[in-house]
Design an enzyme around this catalytic site. Structure first.
Site, PDB file in Angstrom:
ATOM      1  N   CYS A 256       0.814  -1.233   0.000  1.00  9.30           N
ATOM      2  CA  CYS A 256       0.000   0.000   0.000  1.00  9.30           C
ATOM      3  C   CYS A 256       0.846   1.281   0.000  1.00  9.30           C
ATOM      4  CB  CYS A 256      -0.963  -0.022   1.178  1.00  9.30           C
ATOM      5  SG  CYS A 256      -0.245  -0.635   2.699  1.00  9.30           S
TER       6      CYS A 256
ATOM      7  N   HIS B 234      -2.009   6.845   3.466  1.00  6.11           N
ATOM      8  CA  HIS B 234      -0.570   6.765   3.753  1.00  6.11           C
ATOM      9  C   HIS B 234       0.124   7.980   3.131  1.00  6.11           C
ATOM     10  CE1 HIS B 234      -1.241   2.897   5.348  1.00  6.11           C
ATOM     11  NE2 HIS B 234      -0.624   2.132   4.468  1.00  6.11           N
TER      12      HIS B 234
HETATM   13  N1  LIG Z   1      -5.114  -3.050   5.183  1.00  3.45           N
HETATM   14  C1  LIG Z   1      -4.456  -2.530   4.172  1.00  3.45           C
HETATM   15  O1  LIG Z   1      -4.414  -1.294   3.972  1.00  3.45           O
HETATM   16  C2  LIG Z   1      -3.722  -3.422   3.203  1.00  3.45           C
HETATM   17  C3  LIG Z   1      -3.185  -2.831   2.071  1.00  3.45           C
HETATM   18  C4  LIG Z   1      -2.528  -3.632   1.128  1.00  3.45           C
HETATM   19  C5  LIG Z   1      -2.404  -4.979   1.351  1.00  3.45           C
HETATM   20  N2  LIG Z   1      -2.919  -5.545   2.468  1.00  3.45           N
HETATM   21  C6  LIG Z   1      -2.792  -7.004   2.599  1.00  3.45           C
HETATM   22  O2  LIG Z   1      -4.094  -7.577   2.387  1.00  3.45           O
HETATM   23  C7  LIG Z   1      -4.256  -8.746   3.201  1.00  3.45           C
HETATM   24  C8  LIG Z   1      -5.464  -8.573   4.104  1.00  3.45           C
HETATM   25  O3  LIG Z   1      -5.236  -7.473   4.977  1.00  3.45           O
HETATM   26  P1  LIG Z   1      -6.372  -6.941   5.975  1.00  3.45           P
HETATM   27  O4  LIG Z   1      -5.841  -5.666   6.483  1.00  3.45           O
HETATM   28  O5  LIG Z   1      -7.689  -6.996   5.320  1.00  3.45           O
HETATM   29  O6  LIG Z   1      -6.315  -8.081   7.122  1.00  3.45           O
HETATM   30  P2  LIG Z   1      -7.470  -8.569   8.111  1.00  3.45           P
HETATM   31  O7  LIG Z   1      -8.431  -7.476   8.394  1.00  3.45           O
HETATM   32  O8  LIG Z   1      -6.765  -9.215   9.247  1.00  3.45           O
HETATM   33  O9  LIG Z   1      -8.255  -9.726   7.273  1.00  3.45           O
HETATM   34  C9  LIG Z   1      -7.665 -10.978   6.983  1.00  3.45           C
HETATM   35  C10 LIG Z   1      -8.629 -11.878   6.220  1.00  3.45           C
HETATM   36  O10 LIG Z   1      -7.985 -13.147   6.010  1.00  3.45           O
HETATM   37  C11 LIG Z   1      -8.854 -14.195   6.458  1.00  3.45           C
HETATM   38  N3  LIG Z   1      -8.081 -15.335   6.980  1.00  3.45           N
HETATM   39  C12 LIG Z   1      -7.222 -15.328   8.043  1.00  3.45           C
HETATM   40  N4  LIG Z   1      -6.737 -16.580   8.248  1.00  3.45           N
HETATM   41  C13 LIG Z   1      -7.306 -17.376   7.304  1.00  3.45           C
HETATM   42  C14 LIG Z   1      -7.227 -18.760   6.993  1.00  3.45           C
HETATM   43  N5  LIG Z   1      -6.471 -19.617   7.721  1.00  3.45           N
HETATM   44  N6  LIG Z   1      -7.945 -19.236   5.935  1.00  3.45           N
HETATM   45  C15 LIG Z   1      -8.730 -18.412   5.203  1.00  3.45           C
HETATM   46  N7  LIG Z   1      -8.868 -17.088   5.467  1.00  3.45           N
HETATM   47  C16 LIG Z   1      -8.157 -16.584   6.487  1.00  3.45           C
HETATM   48  C17 LIG Z   1      -9.697 -13.568   7.554  1.00  3.45           C
HETATM   49  O11 LIG Z   1     -10.885 -14.337   7.716  1.00  3.45           O
HETATM   50  P3  LIG Z   1     -11.619 -14.500   9.179  1.00  3.45           P
HETATM   51  O12 LIG Z   1     -12.348 -13.205   9.439  1.00  3.45           O
HETATM   52  O13 LIG Z   1     -12.544 -15.639   8.928  1.00  3.45           O
HETATM   53  O14 LIG Z   1     -10.546 -14.763  10.171  1.00  3.45           O
HETATM   54  C18 LIG Z   1      -9.949 -12.184   6.969  1.00  3.45           C
HETATM   55  O15 LIG Z   1     -11.011 -12.243   6.050  1.00  3.45           O
HETATM   56  C19 LIG Z   1      -2.940  -8.914   3.968  1.00  3.45           C
HETATM   57  O16 LIG Z   1      -2.136  -9.831   3.278  1.00  3.45           O
HETATM   58  C20 LIG Z   1      -2.358  -7.516   3.968  1.00  3.45           C
HETATM   59  O17 LIG Z   1      -0.958  -7.512   4.096  1.00  3.45           O
HETATM   60  C21 LIG Z   1      -3.588  -4.802   3.400  1.00  3.45           C
END
Ligand SMILES: NC(=O)c1ccc[n+]([C@@H]2O[C@H](COP(=O)([O-])OP(=O)(O)OC[C@H]3O[C@@H](n4cnc5c(N)ncnc54)[C@H](OP(=O)(O)O)[C@@H]3O)[C@@H](O)[C@H]2O)c1
Length: 350
Positions: A149, A242
């Site tokens: 990001c 950011h």
């Molecule tokens: N936030 C940002 O600004 C941003 C920007 C760019 C990239 N990212 C990337 O995008 C990804 C998601 O980020 P986020 O911020 O959305 O994280 P988050 O809020 O923690 O969400 C994670 C997701 O992954 C699922 N998950 C976790 N463990 C799992 C498993 N064993 N099997 C299947 N699903 C699973 C969770 O499902 P449950 O709810 O069922 O646990 C949830 O839907 C990450 O890789 C992060 O680095 C984030």
């Protein structure tokens, strides 16, 4: 488009997943048909499984939709992945192997030699790596990734400058919003009145990903861009957006006005193709002395533009500036949707 392309979201309950759900509602080309997440969520209704944290309400039609496990049996052509990186690598591969087009936010495959790390305005030609990927891995699907990001905002400013004047070296200091850490992220007591000068793995991503994105596709390989980047990444007490302070050493001399002109004029293939999520202006240059600011500028171009300001001479390098981009829209879900729109426009989703 008479028949919309069916798409699903992996990690639909998370911060990025919810943003996908919001941005895909009423999308002119894509129809969201599947929601998937972990065992903690699968089998539950979407409303029950997710702690909804968006300003727009949870779409009525999806409230009762059953969340499915992340298995490649979903009824859709494309899956957008907002999966936690602890599982994204293998899950995304299983979908690509089963013939799905995976458009991912996770770090796991970004630096794989045969995986496009795409910003449609900067390196659309890197989509040709899909052919290489399919040949090497023997699958009919594909994995395409969007950058970290902070990298996205940085490169939207850096790449036009690099093309015009050559960037030799860059020093980048980020101020990254809380939503970048997912939900619930850091505790309030850790963040209140505080800055955390450490985000695991982030310095390295901001230093290396731009070199791949700004690199040249040479046959089946990407030759990385030759500039050097030093990054300090920090978590700050801001909800979304950011911000990055950047100092640049250039190959060719350029004044702040030259740099501002190059950035303000920058336009590319997504604008030419009028892709639905493409902002009219990928980079918006502001000359107000105290902008960009996250609260006021993160939604520029529906959250898809990078806003650049404070372009001025640097007493150590040549030029310095500040760039701001919306981390969960241009930095995540919006970026992935734009990637899929470009793939659709190029006939890759048929
Ligand atoms: N936030 C940002 O600004 C941003 C920007 C760019 C990239 N990212 C990337 O995008 C990804 C998601 O980020 P986020 O911020 O959305 O994280 P988050 O809020 O923690 O969400 C994670 C997701 O992954 C699922 N998950 C976790 N463990 C799992 C498993 N064993 N099997 C299947 N699903 C699973 C969770 O499902 P449950 O709810 O069922 O646990 C949830 O839907 C990450 O890789 C992060 O680095 C984030």
């Amino acid at each position: 488009m008479p028949n919309k392309i069916k798409v699903g979201v992996l990690g639909a309950t998370g911060a990025v997943g919810q943003k996908f759900v919001t941005l895909l509602e009423d999308h002119p080309w894509f129809e969201l048909t599947e929601l998937a997440a972990s065992d903690r969520s699968s089998g539950k209704s979407y409303k029950e499984a997710t702690v909804w944290r968006q300003y727009r309400p949870i779409p009525e039609r999806l409230k009762a939709t059953k969340v499915k496990p992340c298995e490649p049996t979903l009824d859709c052509r494309v899956v957008f992945s907002g999966l936690d990186s602890s599982v994204a690598g293998e899950v995304e591969e299983s979908f690509a192997r089963a013939g799905y087009l995976v458009v991912s936010n996770s770090k796991n495959h970004r630096m794989d030699a045969d995986v496009p790390l795409l910003i449609p305005e900067i390196n659309p030609e890197h989509l040709d790596l899909i052919k290489v990927q399919r040949k090497r891995r023997g699958w009919t699907g594909a994995i395409v990734t969007n950058p970290n990001c902070s990298t996205i905002g940085l490169v939207m400013a850096l790449a036009p400058i690099h093309r015009a004047f050559g960037v030799k070296r860059a020093i980048v200091v980020t101020m990254q919003a809380l939503s970048g850490a997912g939900y619930p992220g850091h505790s309030a007591i850790d963040m209140l009145g505080n800055v955390i000068p450490f985000i695991g793995g982030e310095d390295d991503k901001v230093e290396t990903e731009p070199l791949k994105i700004m690199g040249t596709l040479d046959g089946e390989e990407i030759r990385f861009a030759g500039c050097q980047i030093s990054a300090h990444t920090n978590r700050v007490f801001v909800e979304d957006g950011h911000m990055e302070c950047v100092s640049l050493e250039l190959e060719k001399k350029a004044t702040p006005a030259d740099v501002a002109t190059v950035l303000a004029r920058f336009s590319s293939l997504p604008q030419e193709l009028r892709l639905p999520s493409a902002p009219e202006r990928p980079v918006i240059v502001t000359d107000e002395r105290d902008r960009p600011q996250p609260r006021f500028d993160r939604d520029a171009g529906n959250g898809m533009s990078a806003v650049v300001g404070r372009i001025r001479e640097c007493p150590v390098f040549d030029i310095r500036l500040v760039v701001l981009s919306h981390n969960t829209i241009r930095g995540a879900a919006g970026a992935a949707i734009l990637n899929a729109e470009l793939m659709s426009a190029q006939g890759l989703l048929e």
